[in-house]
Structure formats: C-alpha cells, structure tokens
Design an enzyme around this catalytic site. Structure first.
Site, mmCIF file in Angstrom:
data_model
loop_
_atom_site.group_PDB
_atom_site.id
_atom_site.type_symbol
_atom_site.label_atom_id
_atom_site.label_comp_id
_atom_site.label_asym_id
_atom_site.label_seq_id
_atom_site.Cartn_x
_atom_site.Cartn_y
_atom_site.Cartn_z
ATOM 1 N N GLY A 48 4.881 -11.926 -7.758
ATOM 2 C CA GLY A 48 4.969 -10.673 -8.532
ATOM 3 C C GLY A 48 6.079 -10.824 -9.563
ATOM 4 O O GLY A 48 6.978 -9.981 -9.662
ATOM 5 N N ALA A 49 6.014 -11.924 -10.354
ATOM 6 C CA ALA A 49 7.166 -12.350 -11.159
ATOM 7 C C ALA A 49 7.116 -11.927 -12.623
ATOM 8 O O ALA A 49 7.972 -12.337 -13.399
ATOM 9 C CB ALA A 49 7.270 -13.879 -11.100
ATOM 10 N N TYR A 234 5.476 10.419 -1.632
ATOM 11 C CA TYR A 234 5.841 8.996 -1.519
ATOM 12 C C TYR A 234 6.114 8.594 -0.058
ATOM 13 O O TYR A 234 5.248 8.042 0.605
ATOM 14 C CB TYR A 234 7.052 8.659 -2.426
ATOM 15 C CG TYR A 234 7.149 7.164 -2.594
ATOM 16 C CD1 TYR A 234 6.607 6.524 -3.707
ATOM 17 C CD2 TYR A 234 7.710 6.366 -1.595
ATOM 18 C CE1 TYR A 234 6.616 5.139 -3.813
ATOM 19 C CE2 TYR A 234 7.731 4.974 -1.695
ATOM 20 C CZ TYR A 234 7.195 4.378 -2.813
ATOM 21 O OH TYR A 234 7.196 3.013 -2.905
#
Ligand code: NAD
Length: 396
Positions: A48-49, A234
C-alpha cells in the site's frame, strides 16, 4: 494537455503529474531537513505504498533512514485521454527521486491480495535481499478477490442502528444530510475479510515459509479509533469491526514471530484526508472541524508529519506510548482534551451558515485537491502536461 480537477461526488477523476511530483519532492525535502532517522530497518517492504500513510512510511524509511524499499500498490497508468491515478504519479515521482539518490527501490503494481503478487515479491526479496527487516501493511482497499475467485466488498455502514449525520458536497460546498441503514451480518463479515487482518497474516506466513523474515523482523499495520462523535460510523461500524480484527491478527503474528524475536505492531494514527478517508460518510465534517482546531492549536499534522513523529519518537524506541490493547498511539494530539472539546461542542451545531467560522472546510478541500496534485504551491497549472509518466515495474 491542460489538466484540471474533475470532481464527481467524493472522487476526483483526474490527477496532475507535475503537481504530484512537486508534492513528493517537497515531502522528501521535509524528511531530509529533520536529519537522519536512527535505527530504521534497512530492507523495508511497504504494502500500500502509493498513497496516504504507506507512501509517507516509504518516504520516511528511504529518505529519512536510508532504507532500501519495495513498494506494492494498485494504480492505474494513463490511458487514452485519461490521466493516471494520483498514486501512479506519486509512485513514479518516488521512483525517480530514489534513483537520483542512489536508493534501491522496486515497484509492484497489482492486487496485493493475490497469490501472484506475494510470489513476485518473495522471489524478488530472495533474489535481491535474501530477507526483509520490516513489513509495513498499509492497504486500504474497497474489495478483495479471494483464492476461490469470489470478490467480496467492504462497506462503510453502522452496526445495530441507523446513522444520520451530515456531509459536505465538494463542488457546491453545501451541507447535506446523510442517512445510513445498519449493515447486515454478511456485509460486516465482508468488510472484515477485506480490511481485517487476514491478508496481513497471509503475507507474513508466506514470507516466513520462504525464510524471508530476518531475525527481529518488525511488521506494522495502521488503525484508527477516532473521536466519540464518529464512533457510530467508524469505530462501532463495519470498518471498526475490521480494525478490531487487526488486534487479533497482531496477536497471532506475534506468536508466529516469537521464535525469531520479531514483533507485530498495530499503530493508531490520526484521522487525515487520504483517498480512502474521503469515502467515509461524515468524515468531511469531522475532519474540517479537526483541521480548524488542530491548526489553531499548532498541532496539525499530515501523513508525513505523523509518520516522522512515529519513526523519530516511538517505533524504534524502547519505551513506546502503548494503550491497554498494546497498540502504539499516534492519535494523542487528535484526542487531546482541548481538541475534542472543540469538536464535540460544535459537532451538532454546525450549519451551512456557520461552516466557515466553526470548521475549516477550505483546508479540507485543499488537502483533497493536493492529494491529486492540484493547488500545489509552485506548480504552473497553465503549462501543458504529458499524462503518460513512465514507471519501471518489477511486477505488473
Ligand atoms: P490510501 O487510500 O491513501 O492508500 C491506500 C494504498 O493501498 C494505496 O497505495 C493503494 O494503491 C493501495 N491498494 C488499495 N487496494 C490495493 C490492492 N488490492 N492491492 C495493492 N494495493 C492496493 O489509504 P490510507 O488512508 O493511507 O490508509 C492506509 C491504512 O491507514 C489503512 O489501514 C487505514 O485504515 C489506515 N488509517 C488511515 C487513517 C486516515 O485517516 N486516512 C487514519 C488511521 C489509519
């Protein structure tokens, strides 16, 4: 072509190559200006860069700590008449800055959930590094295709009872009310499957089986708890259920790593506007209030500032600020009494008329445009752009 923002709902469908490049250069300069970061592991895999916290972590590791990095992401290159996704331009900007600095960097574009991606990364680690010292899992994905071929989708919904709140329309700046029915059991399970800890465990298990984890290897995953005002959507909602699963997964990975002295950490980061966060219902109101309060208090941070503080003061130190569940807390400034008192007292008072006084929607909007390379300082948006930016990939 001249590239302008095209906004549809909470999405911007264009991205500006030069804006993304200038933004990444600024972040690299900023991390270097703080001086070398000590104790950063030297072979770092970031899953997830290309955006948000994962990209900030890669920048801090490489340009702050001198680490070699491999980055996994799922981005779209430019196609006929369409710009690339912002993450593509940012990954390309990172790649060329790393090459200029003589820093090892490899890039893998495709589905991190897939067997093919894990195999490609493992083969490259074995060939180039032998082992990896830190695995950062920072994926925010809307869906996951399972080994069976079935695709499951995450949803952002409350659990148990309906949620009603407000959201701000990007284009018109109008506040609109928002109502969401509670998630079904199947939707909760699907969200945990996508955003919970299972795939993190799979990565670690497969890296370990291939003998890719170095002695004392560290692995991290970012979570969010947030303010009580956002808990119904959330923390107590479907995404919160998935985040709870990270705590379970961290426990299981810690068991697995016991033999080699490694550690799995769940780290609670502050709420920030990223691609993923822009999709969360009601977040525009909360973050606009938060920006106002934290900017006034002088404690506002972006992804890079959060990760830099994590790297310089917590992650590699012996005395970390941990909570009862063992997570490292980087949301301390967001959850400070003063900031939360402001947010809570105005949460139910906010209206179209007082939006600009009580909240900082302008800063939220600017952060959203910056994410796509727009309204970046020093960029001339009247200059023609070539949307086709090359990025040499190790996979994809
Ligand atoms: P983001 O949208 O900015 O980045 C997500 C990354 O995941 C991108 O690099 C994208 O390419 C990659 N990705 C998505 N699907 C993929 C796939 N199938 N295969 C490979 N790569 C894929 O997200 P973010 O906000 O930085 O979120 C990262 C993590 O941080 C998440 O776990 C999120 O919950 C957590 N977090 C975010 C916030 C916040 O406010 N943004 C706060 C605390 C924690």
């Amino acid at each position: 072509m001249i590239i302008e923002p095209k906004i549809k709902g909470f999405l911007c469908t264009t991205a500006h190559p030069e804006g993304c490049k200038v933004e990444i250069a600024r972040q690299i300069e900023q991390i270097q200006a703080g001086g070398k970061i000590d104790q950063v592991p030297q072979r770092v895999l970031v899953i997830g860069a290309s955006g948000g916290y994962g990209l900030a972590t890669r920048i801090a590791a490489a340009f702050g700590g001198g680490a070699k990095t491999m980055g996994v992401f799922f981005e779209r290159p430019a196609q006929k008449g369409r710009t690339a996704s912002p993450g593509w331009y940012k990954a390309a900007a990172f790649a060329s800055a790393a090459a200029d600095a003589g820093l090892y960097a490899q890039h893998f574009n495709g589905d991190a959930f897939s067997k093919e991606m894990k195999t490609a990364v493992i083969e490259r680690i074995l060939a180039d590094w032998g082992q990896v010292d830190m695995v950062v899992y920072s994926l925010a994905a809307p869906a996951r295709t399972l080994a069976s071929g079935e695709t499951v989708r995450s949803v952002l919904k409350p659990i148990g009872s309906a949620f009603s709140g407000a959201t701000i329309d990007f284009k018109t700046q109008e506040m609109r009310s928002l109502a969401l029915e509670p998630a079904s059991e199947a939707e909760i399970a699907a969200t945990v499957k996508v955003m919970g800890g299972e795939d993190w465990e799979d990565w670690i298990e497969q890296l370990e089986s291939a003998n890719c984890l170095s002695e004392g290897c560290l692995t991290t995953n970012y979570t969010y708890l947030g303010s009580e005002v956002t808990w119904p959507i959330y923390y107590h909602g479907t995404i919160g259920r998935a985040k709870e699963d990270l705590d379970r997964a961290a426990g299981a990975i810690n068991e697995r790593l016991r033999g080699n002295g490694g550690r799995a950490d769940v780290i609670v980061m502050k709420g920030l506007l990223t691609q993923a966060a822009s999709a969360i219902p009601g977040m525009s109101v909360y973050l606009s209030l938060l920006f106002k309060a934290m900017k006034a208090a002088g404690t506002h941070e972006g992804c890079l500032e959060q990760v830099e503080r994590l790297f310089r003061t917590q992650l590699f130190q012996t005395n970390q600020r941990r909570d009862g569940a063992g997570r490292i807390r980087m949301d301390d400034w967001e959850l400070s009494e003063e900031i939360q008192a402001y947010v809570k007292s105005h949460w139910n008072e906010i209206t179209q008329e007082n939006l600009d006084q009580l909240a900082d929607f302008a800063a939220y909007r600017e952060a959203f445009l910056n994410l796509h390379g727009f309204e970046v300082e020093g960029v001339d948006y009247d200059v023609e752009q070539n949307p086709d930016v090359p990025l040499a990939l190790a996979f994809g």
